[in-house]
Structure formats: C-alpha cells, structure tokens
Design an enzyme around this catalytic site. Structure first.
Site, PDB file in Angstrom:
ATOM      1  N   ASP A 181       0.815  -1.217   0.000  1.00 55.67           N
ATOM      2  CA  ASP A 181       0.000   0.000   0.000  1.00 55.67           C
ATOM      3  C   ASP A 181       0.852   1.273   0.000  1.00 55.67           C
ATOM      4  OD1 ASP A 181      -2.222  -1.596   0.149  1.00 55.67           O
ATOM      5  OD2 ASP A 181      -2.529  -1.309   2.311  1.00 55.67           O
TER       6      ASP A 181
HETATM    7  N1  URA Z   1      -1.512  -5.851   3.810  1.00 53.61           N
HETATM    8  C1  URA Z   1      -1.964  -4.586   3.806  1.00 53.61           C
HETATM    9  O1  URA Z   1      -2.952  -4.268   4.434  1.00 53.61           O
HETATM   10  N2  URA Z   1      -1.281  -3.688   3.087  1.00 53.61           N
HETATM   11  C2  URA Z   1      -0.158  -3.982   2.383  1.00 53.61           C
HETATM   12  O2  URA Z   1       0.416  -3.107   1.743  1.00 53.61           O
HETATM   13  C3  URA Z   1       0.291  -5.299   2.399  1.00 53.61           C
HETATM   14  C4  URA Z   1      -0.405  -6.223   3.124  1.00 53.61           C
END
Ligand code: URA
Length: 217
Positions: free
Chosen positions: A67
């Site tokens: 993310d």
């Molecule tokens: N889980 C999440 O919530 N975000 C990420 O970027 C990776 C795994």
C-alpha cells in the site's frame, strides 16, 4: 515463424526446452517509504516507486502490492516469469509485516489472527503471529504477522476483523529477502545467491521443483 515473444514476460521453449533469456535480468530490493505508490505508472499517483530507482536501466516493475502508506521490502525486476511465480494466488511466498495497531491486543485476538479470520472476500489462511511490544504512551501494540496470501489491504483488514486499526505497516521480509541494512528509500541489487534462493523458493512453491527432480520437465 513470425511469432513475437517478449523475453521479459514470455517463457520461450524450442522443442520443449526452455531458452535462457535471463542475461539482462535485474533484481532490486527497495525499502519503500510511505507515500509512494507501488506501480510502474499511474497518472493519479503523486509519487511512484519508480522514482526511487530511476537510474536503473531496464523495464522494471514492482512485484506484488504494498500500500501507498506502507513501507518496507519491495522487489523490483524485469523478470516476468519469477514475478508471476512469486505472486501467483495459489502459491504466493511468505511475507512478514510489523504492524503497529491501536490498543492493547489480546491473546485471544492474536490467536484468532493466527487461525485465520473471516473477511468479506473469504476466510484467510492461518498466519504466524507474534506480539512484539505494547506501548502505554500511545496505547499501541506492535505485532509481527507472516502471511502467504496477497489480497488487497489484507493485513489491515485482518486486524480490523479483530477490532484493531493498523496505524503503521512495515514489510520486513518478502520470501527469502530481508529489509535489514536498507534505510527507507534505499535500494540494492540482489546478489546472484539471493536470486538463486528466491527462484528456488518460487519453484518449490509452484511444485515445479518436484517435476524437475523426477525428470518430467
Ligand atoms: N496488507 C496490507 O494491508 N497492506 C499492504 O500493503 C500489504 C499487506
């Protein structure tokens, strides 16, 4: 005759034998800072991870998702075959995260996470979960969690399912790769040994190694 192939994405075989198109393969481990989108190009993104490796020649792309507000281990490569193997839904490699979450997390919540929780897109597989610390100053818990699935916002949704909000998410490991020694925003090339280990892991997870060792491939 006349067929076109992309050596970065396609597996090229002649008479059933795979041709090695790997001479110019590039493998980079980036410690992604928060605020960068894990994509090659997105006209709506303020910053993409490509800006952090812009001196590297070659058609690199990030492997899997991390993310925008998360940080940590992100593999960038031009090896489409390895990328596909590492992110294939049925044999994704393990990823370890350090999640800072609101509140004091209970033993029961940790157990539920480790057994798998119900999300709106189905139950999660069992996870390895370990409480690292609790901070009374800001009332947050730091939890290490290892999963091998790669669903959208999975770790955040897993904690949400047990009543905690993730306020910080760092991916410390991706398969055999560890972010240790790289500061946020820094990257490095993988060594040949690291690439070999990663490929071995990907092959093992996809079951191809068995096929090879029994001579059927
Ligand atoms: N889980 C999440 O919530 N975000 C990420 O970027 C990776 C795994």
């Amino acid at each position: 005759m006349g067929a076109k192939a992309d050596p970065e994405k396609d597996v090229i075989t002649i008479d059933g034998k795979q041709i090695d198109t790997s001479q110019d393969r590039i493998y980079i481990l980036l410690n992604k800072p928060p605020g960068y989108t894990s994509t090659r190009f997105d006209r709506f993104a303020e910053h993409t991870v490509m800006e952090l490796v812009d001196e590297v020649q070659g058609y690199l792309f990030p492997v899997g998702r991390l993310d925008k507000d998360a940080s940590g281990a992100l593999l960038l490569t031009n090896d489409g075959e390895l990328a596909n193997m590492l992110t294939h839904p049925s044999y994704e490699v393990e990823k370890t995260y350090e999640a800072t979450v609101t509140g004091r997390i209970s033993r029961e919540a940790l157990d539920r996470l480790s057994q798998g929780v119900e999300l709106d897109d189905g139950p999660t597989a069992p996870a390895k979960v370990r409480l690292l610390s609790y901070s009374p100053e800001d009332n947050t818990s730091k939890v290490e969690i290892t999963i091998h699935e790669g669903r959208k916002r999975q770790v955040k949704r897993m904690f949400q399912a047990v009543g905690h909000r993730v306020v910080k998410l760092v991916r410390t490991r991706f398969g055999t790769l560890d972010i240790k020694g790289l500061r946020e925003g820094e990257h490095r090339y993988l060594t040949k040994k690291e690439v070999a280990k990663l490929k071995k892991l990907a092959l093992a997870r996809s079951g191809k190694e068995d096929e090879k060792s029994d001579g059927s491939n």
